[in-house]
Design a protein around this motif. Sequence first.
Motif, short mmCIF file in Angstrom:
data_model
loop_
_atom_site.label_atom_id
_atom_site.label_comp_id
_atom_site.label_asym_id
_atom_site.label_seq_id
_atom_site.Cartn_x
_atom_site.Cartn_y
_atom_site.Cartn_z
N VAL A 74 0.83 -1.22 0.00
CA VAL A 74 0.00 0.00 0.00
C VAL A 74 0.86 1.26 0.00
O VAL A 74 0.42 2.33 0.41
N SER A 75 2.10 1.14 -0.48
CA SER A 75 3.00 2.29 -0.49
C SER A 75 2.45 3.43 -1.36
O SER A 75 2.69 4.60 -1.10
N LYS A 76 1.70 3.08 -2.41
CA LYS A 76 1.10 4.11 -3.27
C LYS A 76 0.06 4.92 -2.49
O LYS A 76 -0.01 6.14 -2.62
N SER A 77 -0.73 4.23 -1.68
CA SER A 77 -1.72 4.92 -0.85
C SER A 77 -1.04 5.88 0.12
O SER A 77 -1.54 6.98 0.40
N THR A 78 0.11 5.47 0.63
CA THR A 78 0.87 6.33 1.54
C THR A 78 1.23 7.63 0.87
O THR A 78 1.17 8.71 1.48
N GLU A 79 1.61 7.55 -0.40
CA GLU A 79 1.98 8.74 -1.16
C GLU A 79 0.78 9.68 -1.30
O GLU A 79 0.92 10.90 -1.20
N PHE A 80 -0.41 9.12 -1.48
CA PHE A 80 -1.63 9.94 -1.58
C PHE A 80 -1.90 10.67 -0.26
O PHE A 80 -2.29 11.83 -0.24
N PHE A 81 -1.69 9.97 0.87
CA PHE A 81 -1.86 10.60 2.17
C PHE A 81 -0.88 11.78 2.32
O PHE A 81 -1.24 12.83 2.83
N ARG A 82 0.35 11.55 1.86
CA ARG A 82 1.37 12.61 1.95
C ARG A 82 0.96 13.82 1.11
O ARG A 82 1.03 14.95 1.57
N GLN A 83 0.50 13.55 -0.13
CA GLN A 83 0.10 14.64 -1.02
C GLN A 83 -1.10 15.42 -0.47
O GLN A 83 -1.24 16.62 -0.71
N ALA A 84 -1.95 14.72 0.25
CA ALA A 84 -3.15 15.35 0.81
C ALA A 84 -2.86 16.07 2.14
O ALA A 84 -3.76 16.61 2.77
N GLY A 85 -1.59 16.02 2.57
CA GLY A 85 -1.21 16.68 3.82
C GLY A 85 -1.69 15.93 5.05
O GLY A 85 -1.83 16.51 6.13
N LEU A 86 -1.92 14.61 4.90
CA LEU A 86 -2.46 13.82 6.04
C LEU A 86 -1.44 12.81 6.59
O LEU A 86 -1.80 11.97 7.41
N SER A 87 -0.18 12.90 6.13
CA SER A 87 0.80 11.90 6.56
C SER A 87 1.07 11.95 8.07
O SER A 87 1.48 10.96 8.65
N SER A 88 0.78 13.10 8.71
CA SER A 88 1.02 13.19 10.16
C SER A 88 0.14 12.19 10.92
O SER A 88 0.51 11.73 11.99
N HIS A 89 -1.02 11.86 10.36
CA HIS A 89 -1.90 10.89 11.01
C HIS A 89 -1.28 9.49 11.01
O HIS A 89 -1.60 8.66 11.87
N LEU A 90 -0.42 9.22 10.02
CA LEU A 90 0.20 7.89 9.92
C LEU A 90 1.52 7.81 10.70
O LEU A 90 2.05 6.73 10.92
N THR A 91 2.03 8.97 11.09
CA THR A 91 3.29 8.97 11.83
C THR A 91 3.09 9.24 13.31
O THR A 91 4.02 9.18 14.09
#
Length: 197
Positions: free
Chosen positions: A180-197
């Motif tokens: 699901v690494s591609k999905s991770t990139e979408f989260f990053r682009q949407a500015g939501l990666s902080s929720h995963l970290t």
Amino acid sequence: IVTVNCARLLKADHHATNGVVHVIDKVIATTTNTIQQIIETEDSLETLRAAVAASDLNSLLESEGQYTLLAPTNEAFEKIPRETLNRILGDPEALRDLLNHHILKSAMCAEAIIAGLTMETLEGTTLDVGCSGEELTLNGKPIIANKDVLATNGVVHFVNELLIPDSAKTLFELAQESEVSKSTEFFRQAGLSSHLT
């Protein structure tokens, strides 16, 4: 495969008139230090020493028993991103899981390890042991830098790479290593990666 203080048993049960002789392949040295004392005296294990103290594992590593410690060297800790290391060192639960992932429930000398063996750690996770030429491998990587350092309560193998279990990783780190690494990139682009970290 039978070992005596990590010396391989070559020939067993030679009966003599006054006893029995077993032939081994090296001279057995005196062992006086516990695993904890080895950590405390080795310069290359300075970071591990601090991590063990922070996670309160000192008492386990100096207690009676038979353990195998896959001791990450300073070099192993330096290989992971500083941000990841600081996060783990600052999270007592993740740090304990990380260290328990490097401790096996029984003493395993290198000579006695059979390629293709799956070993259980104190954390309840497993490590796959194999070989590449003359070198032992852990999870497919030849990362054991120094093997068979004997202690009174087990054996230490120095490893030059950190073995991070899933329980010590963030959702972001887990996702990057998976399908699901591609999905991770979408989260990053949407500015939501902080929720995963």
